[in-house]
Design a protein around this motif. Structure first.
Motif, PDB file in Angstrom:
ATOM      1  N   VAL A 189       0.843  -1.202   0.000  1.00 43.57           N
ATOM      2  CA  VAL A 189       0.000   0.000   0.000  1.00 43.57           C
ATOM      3  C   VAL A 189       0.874   1.246   0.000  1.00 43.57           C
ATOM      4  O   VAL A 189       0.645   2.191  -0.767  1.00 43.57           O
ATOM      5  CB  VAL A 189      -0.960   0.003   1.210  1.00 43.57           C
ATOM      6  CG1 VAL A 189      -1.661   1.337   1.367  1.00 43.57           C
ATOM      7  CG2 VAL A 189      -1.968  -1.133   1.084  1.00 43.57           C
ATOM      8  N   ARG A 190       1.883   1.232   0.857  1.00 51.22           N
ATOM      9  CA  ARG A 190       2.786   2.382   0.968  1.00 51.22           C
ATOM     10  C   ARG A 190       3.517   2.653  -0.348  1.00 51.22           C
ATOM     11  O   ARG A 190       3.647   3.794  -0.770  1.00 51.22           O
ATOM     12  CB  ARG A 190       3.768   2.089   2.095  1.00 51.22           C
ATOM     13  CG  ARG A 190       4.585   3.233   2.518  1.00 51.22           C
ATOM     14  CD  ARG A 190       5.421   2.828   3.720  1.00 51.22           C
ATOM     15  NE  ARG A 190       6.364   3.863   3.983  1.00 51.22           N
ATOM     16  CZ  ARG A 190       6.622   4.355   5.170  1.00 51.22           C
ATOM     17  NH1 ARG A 190       6.005   3.869   6.221  1.00 51.22           N
ATOM     18  NH2 ARG A 190       7.487   5.302   5.334  1.00 51.22           N
ATOM     19  N   LEU A 191       3.982   1.593  -0.994  1.00 54.25           N
ATOM     20  CA  LEU A 191       4.677   1.747  -2.279  1.00 54.25           C
ATOM     21  C   LEU A 191       3.730   2.283  -3.350  1.00 54.25           C
ATOM     22  O   LEU A 191       4.099   3.175  -4.127  1.00 54.25           O
ATOM     23  CB  LEU A 191       5.288   0.420  -2.716  1.00 54.25           C
ATOM     24  CG  LEU A 191       6.097   0.449  -4.008  1.00 54.25           C
ATOM     25  CD1 LEU A 191       7.298   1.385  -3.874  1.00 54.25           C
ATOM     26  CD2 LEU A 191       6.544  -0.952  -4.381  1.00 54.25           C
ATOM     27  N   LEU A 218       1.961   6.763  -6.737  1.00 56.51           N
ATOM     28  CA  LEU A 218       0.860   7.596  -7.214  1.00 56.51           C
ATOM     29  C   LEU A 218       0.979   9.050  -6.777  1.00 56.51           C
ATOM     30  O   LEU A 218       0.697   9.960  -7.546  1.00 56.51           O
ATOM     31  CB  LEU A 218      -0.481   7.029  -6.728  1.00 56.51           C
ATOM     32  CG  LEU A 218      -0.877   5.669  -7.294  1.00 56.51           C
ATOM     33  CD1 LEU A 218      -2.123   5.147  -6.598  1.00 56.51           C
ATOM     34  CD2 LEU A 218      -1.100   5.759  -8.799  1.00 56.51           C
ATOM     35  N   GLN A 219       1.399   9.275  -5.533  1.00 62.32           N
ATOM     36  CA  GLN A 219       1.438  10.624  -4.984  1.00 62.32           C
ATOM     37  C   GLN A 219       2.834  11.238  -4.974  1.00 62.32           C
ATOM     38  O   GLN A 219       2.975  12.443  -4.796  1.00 62.32           O
ATOM     39  CB  GLN A 219       0.909  10.627  -3.547  1.00 62.32           C
ATOM     40  CG  GLN A 219      -0.528  10.210  -3.440  1.00 62.32           C
ATOM     41  CD  GLN A 219      -0.983  10.135  -1.987  1.00 62.32           C
ATOM     42  OE1 GLN A 219      -0.185  10.147  -1.061  1.00 62.32           O
ATOM     43  NE2 GLN A 219      -2.290  10.040  -1.797  1.00 62.32           N
ATOM     44  N   GLY A 220       3.848  10.407  -5.112  1.00 65.36           N
ATOM     45  CA  GLY A 220       5.220  10.895  -5.021  1.00 65.36           C
ATOM     46  C   GLY A 220       5.641  11.052  -3.572  1.00 65.36           C
ATOM     47  O   GLY A 220       4.850  10.871  -2.652  1.00 65.36           O
ATOM     48  N   ALA A 221       6.886  11.388  -3.395  1.00 63.72           N
ATOM     49  CA  ALA A 221       7.434  11.597  -2.054  1.00 63.72           C
ATOM     50  C   ALA A 221       7.561  13.087  -1.808  1.00 63.72           C
ATOM     51  O   ALA A 221       7.785  13.862  -2.742  1.00 63.72           O
ATOM     52  CB  ALA A 221       8.797  10.927  -1.943  1.00 63.72           C
ATOM     53  N   PRO A 222       7.426  13.500  -0.555  1.00 60.76           N
ATOM     54  CA  PRO A 222       7.616  14.920  -0.265  1.00 60.76           C
ATOM     55  C   PRO A 222       9.046  15.352  -0.605  1.00 60.76           C
ATOM     56  O   PRO A 222       9.980  14.562  -0.525  1.00 60.76           O
ATOM     57  CB  PRO A 222       7.376  15.021   1.243  1.00 60.76           C
ATOM     58  CG  PRO A 222       6.828  13.719   1.678  1.00 60.76           C
ATOM     59  CD  PRO A 222       7.117  12.723   0.623  1.00 60.76           C
ATOM     60  N   ASP A 223       9.197  16.596  -0.989  1.00 63.53           N
ATOM     61  CA  ASP A 223      10.522  17.128  -1.271  1.00 63.53           C
ATOM     62  C   ASP A 223      11.350  17.162   0.007  1.00 63.53           C
ATOM     63  O   ASP A 223      10.819  17.335   1.099  1.00 63.53           O
ATOM     64  CB  ASP A 223      10.428  18.551  -1.841  1.00 63.53           C
ATOM     65  CG  ASP A 223       9.807  18.568  -3.225  1.00 63.53           C
ATOM     66  OD1 ASP A 223       9.946  17.566  -3.950  1.00 63.53           O
ATOM     67  OD2 ASP A 223       9.182  19.591  -3.576  1.00 63.53           O
TER      68      ASP A 223
END
Length: 147
Positions: free
Chosen positions: A51-53, A58-63
């Motif tokens: 789920v996390r992956l 889908l949302q990307g990682a925070p900068d």
């Protein structure tokens, strides 16, 4: 997910006792139940890792915080990649040992891979005061909520 990972890292006596009993051929129902709890928590971790992956894809990682030096940003990316690899490797290796009796998988799961996971956890936690004190960035909300 972190709580489940800590649970399985800290409360691994049951699966280890089951493994020793399997070698002796005298496994009790309590040992099987204890080992099953460890295995089921591992499957929950694997499911949450999927789920996390998916969310990350889908949302990307925070900068990274802008205060963080580029070398540390690269190190953080490597560490996070290693975490994701371990989120999948640990449950798969454990399942291979528990359900298919693959001894090398059990050795890797309980030995070097577990050690690498512990090291990453310690470094990850140690990054919080480094961010707070050195770079004056509040990384905790990002670590806890993803923002």
């Amino acid at each position: 997910m972190a709580l489940l990972i800590f649970f399985n890292l800290i409360v691994s006596d049951g699966i280890e006792e089951w493994d020793r009993a399997m070698d002796n051929g005298s496994v009790t129902p309590e040992q099987i139940a204890s080992a099953n709890i460890h295995a089921y928590v591992g499957f929950a971790i694997l499911g949450l890792a999927l789920v996390r992956l998916l969310l990350r894809l889908l949302q990307g990682a925070p900068d990274a915080p802008p205060e963080e030096p580029p070398a540390f940003q690269r190190a953080a990316k490597l560490a996070h990649g290693a975490f994701y690899l371990l989120f999948f490797a640990m449950p798969v290796l454990g399942a291979l040992k528990y359900y298919a009796d693959v001894d090398v998988a059990g050795f890797l799961h309980a030995g070097p891979v577990k050690l690498v996971l512990w090291i990453l956890i310690v470094v990850h936690i140690a990054a919080v005061p480094v961010h707070r004190i050195l770079w004056k960035s509040n990384i905790m909300p990002r670590m806890t909520t993803g923002r």
